[in-house]
Design a protein around this motif. Sequence first.
Motif, PDB file in Angstrom:
ATOM      1  N   HIS A  12      50.663  10.996  36.008  1.00 37.22           N
ATOM      2  CA  HIS A  12      50.573  12.208  35.191  1.00 37.22           C
ATOM      3  C   HIS A  12      49.320  13.018  35.501  1.00 37.22           C
ATOM      4  CE1 HIS A  12      51.658  14.810  31.913  1.00 37.22           C
ATOM      5  NE2 HIS A  12      50.448  14.665  31.378  1.00 37.22           N
ATOM      6  N   VAL A  13      48.243  12.358  35.855  1.00 37.70           N
ATOM      7  CA  VAL A  13      47.005  13.058  36.212  1.00 37.70           C
ATOM      8  C   VAL A  13      47.265  14.043  37.351  1.00 37.70           C
ATOM      9  CG1 VAL A  13      44.759  12.727  37.338  1.00 37.70           C
ATOM     10  CG2 VAL A  13      45.383  11.324  35.371  1.00 37.70           C
TER      11      VAL A  13
ATOM     12  N   ARG B  28      51.627  21.171  26.774  1.00 38.11           N
ATOM     13  CA  ARG B  28      52.670  20.138  26.903  1.00 38.11           C
ATOM     14  C   ARG B  28      52.135  18.899  27.615  1.00 38.11           C
ATOM     15  NH1 ARG B  28      56.632  20.813  30.030  1.00 38.11           N
ATOM     16  NH2 ARG B  28      58.096  19.501  28.903  1.00 38.11           N
ATOM     17  N   THR B  29      51.389  19.100  28.681  1.00 37.44           N
ATOM     18  CA  THR B  29      50.862  17.944  29.405  1.00 37.44           C
ATOM     19  C   THR B  29      49.807  17.214  28.578  1.00 37.44           C
ATOM     20  OG1 THR B  29      49.265  19.346  30.570  1.00 37.44           O
ATOM     21  CG2 THR B  29      51.364  18.941  31.672  1.00 37.44           C
ATOM     22  N   ALA B  30      49.043  17.965  27.758  1.00 35.35           N
ATOM     23  CA  ALA B  30      48.070  17.322  26.868  1.00 35.35           C
ATOM     24  C   ALA B  30      48.786  16.465  25.835  1.00 35.35           C
ATOM     25  CB  ALA B  30      47.211  18.379  26.183  1.00 35.35           C
TER      26      ALA B  30
ATOM     27  N   TRP C 240      50.199  10.841  23.966  1.00 38.36           N
ATOM     28  CA  TRP C 240      51.143   9.741  23.753  1.00 38.36           C
ATOM     29  C   TRP C 240      50.837   8.560  24.667  1.00 38.36           C
ATOM     30  CZ3 TRP C 240      55.898  13.451  23.796  1.00 38.36           C
ATOM     31  CH2 TRP C 240      55.971  14.131  22.568  1.00 38.36           C
ATOM     32  N   LEU C 241      50.501   8.852  25.916  1.00 35.18           N
ATOM     33  CA  LEU C 241      50.174   7.769  26.852  1.00 35.18           C
ATOM     34  C   LEU C 241      48.934   7.004  26.393  1.00 35.18           C
ATOM     35  CD1 LEU C 241      50.796   9.508  30.291  1.00 35.18           C
ATOM     36  CD2 LEU C 241      52.130   7.649  29.294  1.00 35.18           C
ATOM     37  N   THR C 242      47.967   7.723  25.848  1.00 42.41           N
ATOM     38  CA  THR C 242      46.753   7.082  25.367  1.00 42.41           C
ATOM     39  C   THR C 242      47.049   6.152  24.195  1.00 42.41           C
ATOM     40  OG1 THR C 242      45.448   8.992  26.052  1.00 42.41           O
ATOM     41  CG2 THR C 242      44.427   7.492  24.479  1.00 42.41           C
ATOM     42  N   LYS C 243      47.955   6.575  23.329  1.00 44.42           N
ATOM     43  CA  LYS C 243      48.349   5.724  22.203  1.00 44.42           C
ATOM     44  C   LYS C 243      49.051   4.455  22.670  1.00 44.42           C
ATOM     45  CE  LYS C 243      48.954   9.405  18.759  1.00 44.42           C
ATOM     46  NZ  LYS C 243      49.944  10.139  17.949  1.00 44.42           N
ATOM     47  N   GLU C 244      49.846   4.584  23.756  1.00 43.24           N
ATOM     48  CA  GLU C 244      50.605   3.443  24.259  1.00 43.24           C
ATOM     49  C   GLU C 244      49.728   2.422  24.965  1.00 43.24           C
ATOM     50  OE1 GLU C 244      53.780   2.601  24.123  1.00 43.24           O
ATOM     51  OE2 GLU C 244      54.692   4.347  23.174  1.00 43.24           O
TER      52      GLU C 244
END
Length: 238
Positions: free
Chosen positions: A105-106, A226-228, A233-237
Amino acid sequence: MPYETVESGVSPRSRVSETARRLADLSLAANEGDHLGAEVELLERLGVSRPTLRQAAKIVESDRLISVRKGQGGGFFATRPSAADVIRAPARYLRLNGATLMDVHVVTRLIATEAAALAAACKEDGLREALRAHRDALAAITGADDTPESTILQETRLARLLSEMSGNPAIGLFMEIGYTFGREEQSIRFYQQAEDRERSRVLQVQLCDAILAGDPEIARLLMARRTAMIVEWLTKES
């Protein structure tokens, strides 16, 4: 026979590799679907033996550059790889080398932002109409149609539309790799909550409106939002 002279003194591996290269060149010089010749014609044209031609054909066929058909009207035909064919290898490479969805994603978030800006400059009526139809379909979603699967499908459709509207095939390739990698990441569960799905749809509709209005700066801003959201969400996971 001509091929017996051409192949003499050359290692079998080199003969097959060179023949595969020449077969690929024949395909790329033709249009997709063109008949490149029957086996006997290519044996004469390339000056190789039947075993060499058949081994080379398997290599080029695996690259989706030719198809070999048997029977009447058969022979060798020019084909082209699809995006799905092309992306399997890099997606597998990333996974085997320990890449995470955040790693991918980066990179793809930068490409997506550029795609949105370029799409805003697209003047092709057919693509703009497809984006407008996508936007209207999003705005009309309610009730049973609101599912995690449908939201992911909407995201993928939008990404592909923007890639095409950008006019840059490299953007389409790298965004497709990112989406393929994400779909195969079983540990990440996006859009399970209704509020997350609604948030995604609102941003998609706003992004479509900005692109249809021909505003690249607003399109960039909305894609960045949108990407933020995905990063959140990825950080939460993790």
